[in-house]
Structures are given as C-alpha cells and as structure tokens.
Design an enzyme around this catalytic site. Structure first.
Site, PDB file in Angstrom:
ATOM      1  N   ARG A 105     -27.711 -17.741 -20.123  1.00  8.32           N
ATOM      2  CA  ARG A 105     -28.940 -17.508 -19.334  1.00  8.32           C
ATOM      3  C   ARG A 105     -28.966 -18.275 -18.019  1.00  8.32           C
ATOM      4  NH1 ARG A 105     -31.623 -18.061 -24.493  1.00  8.32           N
ATOM      5  NH2 ARG A 105     -31.868 -15.997 -25.416  1.00  8.32           N
ATOM      6  N   LYS A 121     -26.871 -12.733  -3.645  1.00  4.81           N
ATOM      7  CA  LYS A 121     -26.735 -11.393  -4.246  1.00  4.81           C
ATOM      8  C   LYS A 121     -25.455 -11.384  -5.062  1.00  4.81           C
ATOM      9  CE  LYS A 121     -29.189  -8.127  -1.301  1.00  4.81           C
ATOM     10  NZ  LYS A 121     -29.029  -6.989  -0.385  1.00  4.81           N
ATOM     11  N   GLU A 127     -19.005  -7.231   9.338  1.00  6.53           N
ATOM     12  CA  GLU A 127     -20.233  -7.929   8.925  1.00  6.53           C
ATOM     13  C   GLU A 127     -20.629  -8.976   9.966  1.00  6.53           C
ATOM     14  OE1 GLU A 127     -21.893  -6.655   6.538  1.00  6.53           O
ATOM     15  OE2 GLU A 127     -20.775  -6.363   4.670  1.00  6.53           O
ATOM     16  N   LYS A 165     -27.837 -15.259   8.478  1.00  9.43           N
ATOM     17  CA  LYS A 165     -28.052 -14.829   7.098  1.00  9.43           C
ATOM     18  C   LYS A 165     -29.036 -15.754   6.397  1.00  9.43           C
ATOM     19  CE  LYS A 165     -26.507 -12.835   3.006  1.00  9.43           C
ATOM     20  NZ  LYS A 165     -25.545 -12.041   2.313  1.00  9.43           N
ATOM     21  N   GLU A 195     -35.415  -9.443  -1.024  1.00  7.46           N
ATOM     22  CA  GLU A 195     -35.345  -8.172  -0.290  1.00  7.46           C
ATOM     23  C   GLU A 195     -36.565  -7.281  -0.491  1.00  7.46           C
ATOM     24  OE1 GLU A 195     -31.365  -6.513   0.106  1.00  7.46           O
ATOM     25  OE2 GLU A 195     -32.249  -4.520   0.185  1.00  7.46           O
ATOM     26  N   ARG A 255     -34.863  -8.598   4.628  1.00  5.94           N
ATOM     27  CA  ARG A 255     -33.488  -8.727   4.151  1.00  5.94           C
ATOM     28  C   ARG A 255     -32.756  -7.387   4.137  1.00  5.94           C
ATOM     29  NH1 ARG A 255     -30.841 -12.517  -0.620  1.00  5.94           N
ATOM     30  NH2 ARG A 255     -28.726 -11.836  -0.168  1.00  5.94           N
ATOM     31  N   ASN A 277     -28.445  -4.685   5.456  1.00  5.96           N
ATOM     32  CA  ASN A 277     -27.725  -3.518   4.923  1.00  5.96           C
ATOM     33  C   ASN A 277     -27.445  -2.466   5.988  1.00  5.96           C
ATOM     34  OD1 ASN A 277     -27.486  -4.393   2.257  1.00  5.96           O
ATOM     35  ND2 ASN A 277     -29.617  -3.860   1.872  1.00  5.96           N
ATOM     36  N   HIS A 292     -24.899   0.251   5.434  1.00  3.06           N
ATOM     37  CA  HIS A 292     -24.465   0.166   4.035  1.00  3.06           C
ATOM     38  C   HIS A 292     -24.825   1.406   3.219  1.00  3.06           C
ATOM     39  CE1 HIS A 292     -23.645  -3.937   5.135  1.00  3.06           C
ATOM     40  NE2 HIS A 292     -23.340  -4.312   3.912  1.00  3.06           N
ATOM     41  N   HIS A 322     -21.773   2.546   1.444  1.00  3.10           N
ATOM     42  CA  HIS A 322     -21.627   2.547  -0.018  1.00  3.10           C
ATOM     43  C   HIS A 322     -21.273   3.950  -0.519  1.00  3.10           C
ATOM     44  CE1 HIS A 322     -24.117  -1.395  -0.713  1.00  3.10           C
ATOM     45  NE2 HIS A 322     -22.872  -1.625  -0.362  1.00  3.10           N
ATOM     46  N   HIS A 340     -14.774  -2.494   2.140  1.00  2.00           N
ATOM     47  CA  HIS A 340     -16.224  -2.541   2.351  1.00  2.00           C
ATOM     48  C   HIS A 340     -16.561  -2.603   3.845  1.00  2.00           C
ATOM     49  CE1 HIS A 340     -20.413  -3.479   1.583  1.00  2.00           C
ATOM     50  NE2 HIS A 340     -20.311  -4.557   2.346  1.00  2.00           N
TER      51      HIS A 340
HETATM   52  P1  NAD Z   1     -12.046  -8.775  -1.596  1.00  2.44           P
HETATM   53  O1  NAD Z   1     -12.791  -9.778  -2.373  1.00  2.44           O
HETATM   54  O2  NAD Z   1     -11.526  -7.585  -2.310  1.00  2.44           O
HETATM   55  O3  NAD Z   1     -10.856  -9.507  -0.838  1.00  2.44           O
HETATM   56  C1  NAD Z   1     -10.032  -8.758  -0.006  1.00  2.44           C
HETATM   57  C2  NAD Z   1      -8.534  -8.932  -0.350  1.00  2.44           C
HETATM   58  O4  NAD Z   1      -8.068 -10.150   0.205  1.00  2.44           O
HETATM   59  C3  NAD Z   1      -8.240  -9.012  -1.834  1.00  2.44           C
HETATM   60  O5  NAD Z   1      -7.014  -8.379  -2.088  1.00  2.44           O
HETATM   61  C4  NAD Z   1      -8.104 -10.507  -2.061  1.00  2.44           C
HETATM   62  O6  NAD Z   1      -7.334 -10.834  -3.190  1.00  2.44           O
HETATM   63  C5  NAD Z   1      -7.429 -10.939  -0.800  1.00  2.44           C
HETATM   64  N1  NAD Z   1      -7.644 -12.326  -0.401  1.00  2.44           N
HETATM   65  C6  NAD Z   1      -8.773 -13.034  -0.490  1.00  2.44           C
HETATM   66  N2  NAD Z   1      -8.639 -14.200   0.142  1.00  2.44           N
HETATM   67  C7  NAD Z   1      -7.383 -14.242   0.622  1.00  2.44           C
HETATM   68  C8  NAD Z   1      -6.652 -15.194   1.384  1.00  2.44           C
HETATM   69  N3  NAD Z   1      -7.224 -16.301   1.856  1.00  2.44           N
HETATM   70  N4  NAD Z   1      -5.367 -14.908   1.686  1.00  2.44           N
HETATM   71  C9  NAD Z   1      -4.807 -13.744   1.288  1.00  2.44           C
HETATM   72  N5  NAD Z   1      -5.442 -12.802   0.591  1.00  2.44           N
HETATM   73  C10 NAD Z   1      -6.723 -13.047   0.271  1.00  2.44           C
HETATM   74  O7  NAD Z   1     -12.945  -8.193  -0.395  1.00  2.44           O
HETATM   75  P2  NAD Z   1     -14.033  -8.857   0.550  1.00  2.44           P
HETATM   76  O8  NAD Z   1     -13.988  -8.055   1.795  1.00  2.44           O
HETATM   77  O9  NAD Z   1     -13.908 -10.314   0.622  1.00  2.44           O
HETATM   78  O10 NAD Z   1     -15.397  -8.562  -0.216  1.00  2.44           O
HETATM   79  C11 NAD Z   1     -15.865  -7.250  -0.420  1.00  2.44           C
HETATM   80  C12 NAD Z   1     -16.871  -7.271  -1.549  1.00  2.44           C
HETATM   81  O11 NAD Z   1     -17.969  -8.089  -1.174  1.00  2.44           O
HETATM   82  C13 NAD Z   1     -17.435  -5.909  -1.881  1.00  2.44           C
HETATM   83  O12 NAD Z   1     -17.436  -5.746  -3.270  1.00  2.44           O
HETATM   84  C14 NAD Z   1     -18.853  -5.962  -1.350  1.00  2.44           C
HETATM   85  O13 NAD Z   1     -19.730  -5.149  -2.079  1.00  2.44           O
HETATM   86  C15 NAD Z   1     -19.181  -7.424  -1.516  1.00  2.44           C
HETATM   87  N6  NAD Z   1     -20.231  -7.926  -0.628  1.00  2.44           N
HETATM   88  C16 NAD Z   1     -21.232  -8.642  -1.185  1.00  2.44           C
HETATM   89  C17 NAD Z   1     -22.214  -9.168  -0.384  1.00  2.44           C
HETATM   90  C18 NAD Z   1     -23.286 -10.025  -0.984  1.00  2.44           C
HETATM   91  O14 NAD Z   1     -24.254 -10.364  -0.284  1.00  2.44           O
HETATM   92  N7  NAD Z   1     -23.154 -10.438  -2.227  1.00  2.44           N
HETATM   93  C19 NAD Z   1     -22.187  -8.964   1.002  1.00  2.44           C
HETATM   94  C20 NAD Z   1     -21.149  -8.223   1.546  1.00  2.44           C
HETATM   95  C21 NAD Z   1     -20.156  -7.701   0.715  1.00  2.44           C
HETATM   96  N1  GLY Z   2     -25.213  -8.438   2.247  1.00  3.22           N
HETATM   97  C1  GLY Z   2     -26.591  -8.098   2.256  1.00  3.22           C
HETATM   98  C2  GLY Z   2     -27.467  -9.139   1.724  1.00  3.22           C
HETATM   99  O1  GLY Z   2     -27.046 -10.209   1.316  1.00  3.22           O
HETATM  100  O2  GLY Z   2     -28.645  -8.936   1.665  1.00  3.22           O
END
Ligand code: NAD
Ligand code: GLY
Length: 362
Positions: free
Chosen positions: A120, A142, A184, A226, A236, A240, A244, A247, A251, A264
């Site tokens: 939890r 998030k 982003e 942010k 949100e 907030r 997006n 997005h 998405h 992404h």
């Molecule tokens: P990812 O986590 O898939 O990483 C991209 C690639 O880079 C992967 O293959 C990873 O293994 C590799 N990698 C990571 N760090 C590395 C490094 N230092 N050196 C070499 N390789 C490395 O992709 P991302 O773009 O980081 O994240 C995308 C995800 O984030 C999506 O799922 C998206 O929905 C989510 N997201 C969430 C939020 C939020 O607010 N929570 C905001 C934006 C995006």
């Molecule tokens: N990436 C969008 C948010 O954190 O609200």
C-alpha cells in the site's frame, strides 16, 4: 549542481541536476528509511550503470536488491509489473524498503506504480537516465502501465522522495532517444515559456552535441516549469493537462502502431504539429506560427507528421484519452505560441481534416 524543489508540503522533494550527481551517494543516503533498497532497471541500463550505482551503496552498508526488467515500451504492462512484486516479495522487501528507478520513463513509470501499490505504498526515488525522463517523467508523480487499448491507462499519482538527474549519463543514450527527449523540452516553451522557446531556437544544436552547461540549463528550466504546474495542480484537475500537448494524438500513434514502434517523444512531436494545425484552423495562431514550430522539430530531427493510420482509427483511439469528459474530446491547443489551453472547440470534422493533412509519415 543545481537543486530545485517540488513544493508539495509534507511530500516536497528535491531534484538535483548536474554532472556527477549519480555518483554522490551522500545525496541519496539521507532519503532512505532503512538500510535496504530495491533498484529497478532494465537489460540495457544495468550493464552500463547498475554496479557503478550499487557498489558504493553496498560499501556504505546498504543491502541492494537488483530487479532487471526487459527493455521496451512493449513491456510496460501487468506481466512485467508483477515480476517487480515477485522480486520484492522474494527478497523480503518491506514497506520501508525504498524502490529506486534507474532508467528512462518506462522504468520510472513502472517502478513508481509498483511503489504506490507495494504494501500500500513504499518510498521511491527516481534516477532518470534519458533526457525525456530527466525533463519530464521523473518529476510530478504520474506512474502507470499501458493497456492494449490505451497508453498509461492503469496507474496512480505517487510522488518520489528524490530525483537525481545526471547529465553525464546521457553520453551513452542513442541519438534517436536524445531527440525524442527534446520533444518534451520544446513542449514547455510552447505551452507556457516563450523565452525558453526562444532560447531553444538559439541553442538547440548545443543540446544535440550534449554540451553539459546547455543540458543542465534545459533540464533545470524544464523541471522548473513542470514543478510549478504540478504544485498548482497535482492531480490534473486543470492546468496540468497542458503538459499533455500533442499527447492525445501521440498516444493514439503509440497505441495504434504497437508500443515501442514510435518513440513517445516522436509521437508527441507529430501530435503537437496536429494540435498546431488545428489551432491555426480555428484562427488562433497563424500559418507562420505553425511553420515556426515545425522548423524547430525538424532541427531536432523529430517527425512533423504522424503515420497514415486513417483518421477514423486515430479518432477511435483518441476516445480513450484521459481528458475525454462526458464522451467529449478535449485537446491541448494554442491560443498563441507560448500559451496553450485545453479546449473542446475543435469539431470532429476539423480534427479529421488535420489528421489527414498531417499523417503521411512512412
Ligand atoms: P525508455 O524508458 O524506453 O528509454 C529509452 C531507451 O533508452 C530504452 O531502450 C532504454 O533502455 C535506453 N536507455 C535509458 N537510459 C539510457 C542511457 N543512459 N544510455 C543508454 N541507453 C539508455 O523511454 P523514455 O523516452 O525515457 O520514456 C518514455 C516513457 O515515459 C513512455 O512510456 C511515456 O509514456 C513515459 N512518460 C511518462 C511521463 C510521466 O509524467 N510519468 C511523462 C512523459 C513520458
Ligand atoms: N507528462 C505529463 C504530466 O506529468 O502531467
């Protein structure tokens, strides 16, 4: 090193940004609630950084449980999440064991969601290793996994205790991933920070060659934006949603093409161009403004149109967007560059026209 604060009262936390913060265990140790952590990472990041991270912690007397997941957006799902729970239980992790996300946004989102659910609620720390994660996903709480029908459909708002963003870790990041992260970064300028957008127009190439001072500035400025938005509207209910931008279309691209096919950030860039076209169609921004946005994405090596999936398929997928209210689609659009709004002003026909015009990408 620069330090920012996400001012969420009792749940406030620092973001340390800069070269070398990854190797400074002293920044992390005061945030642990017991001498045990579970580090969640993936098969790509582990060989690069896991032992470098774990060795000084072990030397400081901390037990380090290693959880290594398969790499990829297609693994951001229930099955993989469950393997985190299996490992936490197998290693007798407790509610005070801190989960540490070491990786990009996929690892961060899954670790955060696992922490929100485990017993939890266990504490968690973000160590983002991609540009996208350093400027966006590691901050703001998030957390989520994907569903076959829609991105990030199952999740929770759950804040980390600390974020450590080391610009040096980006040296190993593939170029395509760096560029995806820039989508982003550009987003903050477009939605609420025109001076930052102008800075990006002047300094983009410094980011593309990983100049540390430029990276630190862009990451801090992004996180400041942010944090301000998150503090004003953590769950949100209003502002907030502006984060997006692009997005809803993006998405739909990620889900429609199969998770992992479009990155992404790439999908967000193409989606932002659709939002810009729609804002132009509504008479809110000019065709020159649309070209200005397009030019910046092109310089960042990002797509400015989406894949040709057919407008009906886009619209079907977009109905799963979390901004849909009473069945009505709401989109982030531009009143002007540097000022975004959430609006339901666009008609289905208008949206379909824009999708058709901006979805030719092979
Ligand atoms: P990812 O986590 O898939 O990483 C991209 C690639 O880079 C992967 O293959 C990873 O293994 C590799 N990698 C990571 N760090 C590395 C490094 N230092 N050196 C070499 N390789 C490395 O992709 P991302 O773009 O980081 O994240 C995308 C995800 O984030 C999506 O799922 C998206 O929905 C989510 N997201 C969430 C939020 C939020 O607010 N929570 C905001 C934006 C995006
Ligand atoms: N990436 C969008 C948010 O954190 O609200």
């Amino acid at each position: 090193m620069e330090t920012l604060n996400v001012a969420l009262g009792e749940r406030a936390y620092p973001i340390h940004v800069g070269q070398g913060v990854f190797d400074r265990s002293a920044l992390l140790l005061p945030h642990l609630r017991q001498a045990k952590v579970a580090v969640v990472t993936n098969t790509t990041v582990a060989p690069l950084y896991l032992q470098r991270f774990a060795t000084p912690l072990r030397a400081a007397g901390i037990e380090v449980v290693e959880i290594i997941l398969p790499d990829g957006e297609q693994f951001k799902n229930w099955q993989t999440l469950n393997t985190i729970f299996d490992s936490l239980l197998e290693h007798r992790c407790e509610r005070s064991t801190t989960l540490i996300a070491l990786g990009g946004g996929v690892i961060g989102d899954m670790t955060g969601f696992a922490a929100a659910c485990y017993q939890r609620g266990a504490p968690f720390i973000q160590i983002p290793t991609t540009l996208l994660a350093q400027v966006d996903s590691s901050v703001g709480g998030k957390t989520a996994i994907n569903h076959p029908s829609g991105k990030n459909m199952i999740g929770a708002f759950y804040q980390p205790r600390l974020v450590l963003a080391d610009t040096d870790l980006l040296n190993t990041l593939p170029d395509r991933e760096l560029r995806a992260g820039l989508a982003e970064v550009i987003k903050y300028g477009l939605i609420r920070d025109l001076p930052f957008l102008e800075w990006l127009e002047t300094n983009l190439e410094r980011l593309l060659v990983l100049e540390p001072e430029a990276l630190e500035y862009a990451i801090c400025r992004s996180c400041e934006n942010k944090a301000e938005v998150v503090v004003a509207d953590e769950h949100e209910n209003g502002e907030r949603a502006l984060l997006n931008l692009g997005h809803t279309f993006g998405h739909a691209i990620e889900t429609g093409m199969g998770y992992g096919e479009w990155l992404h950030g790439e999908a967000v860039a193409a989606g932002t161009m659709m939002a810009a076209e729609l804002s132009c169609q509504l008479g809110w921004i000019s065709a020159v403004d649309v070209i200005r946005i397009e030019r910046l994405f092109e310089r960042a090596g990002l797509p400015v149109s989406g894949p040709a999936m057919g407008a009906d398929r886009y619209l079907e997928l977009m109905q799963h967007d979390k901004k849909v209210q009473d069945g009505k689609l709401r989109l982030v659009l531009f009143k002007q560059i540097g000022q975004a709004v959430v609006s339901d002003a666009a008609s289905q026909t208008g949206i379909a026209i824009v999708i058709a015009a901006r979805s030719s990408h092979a």
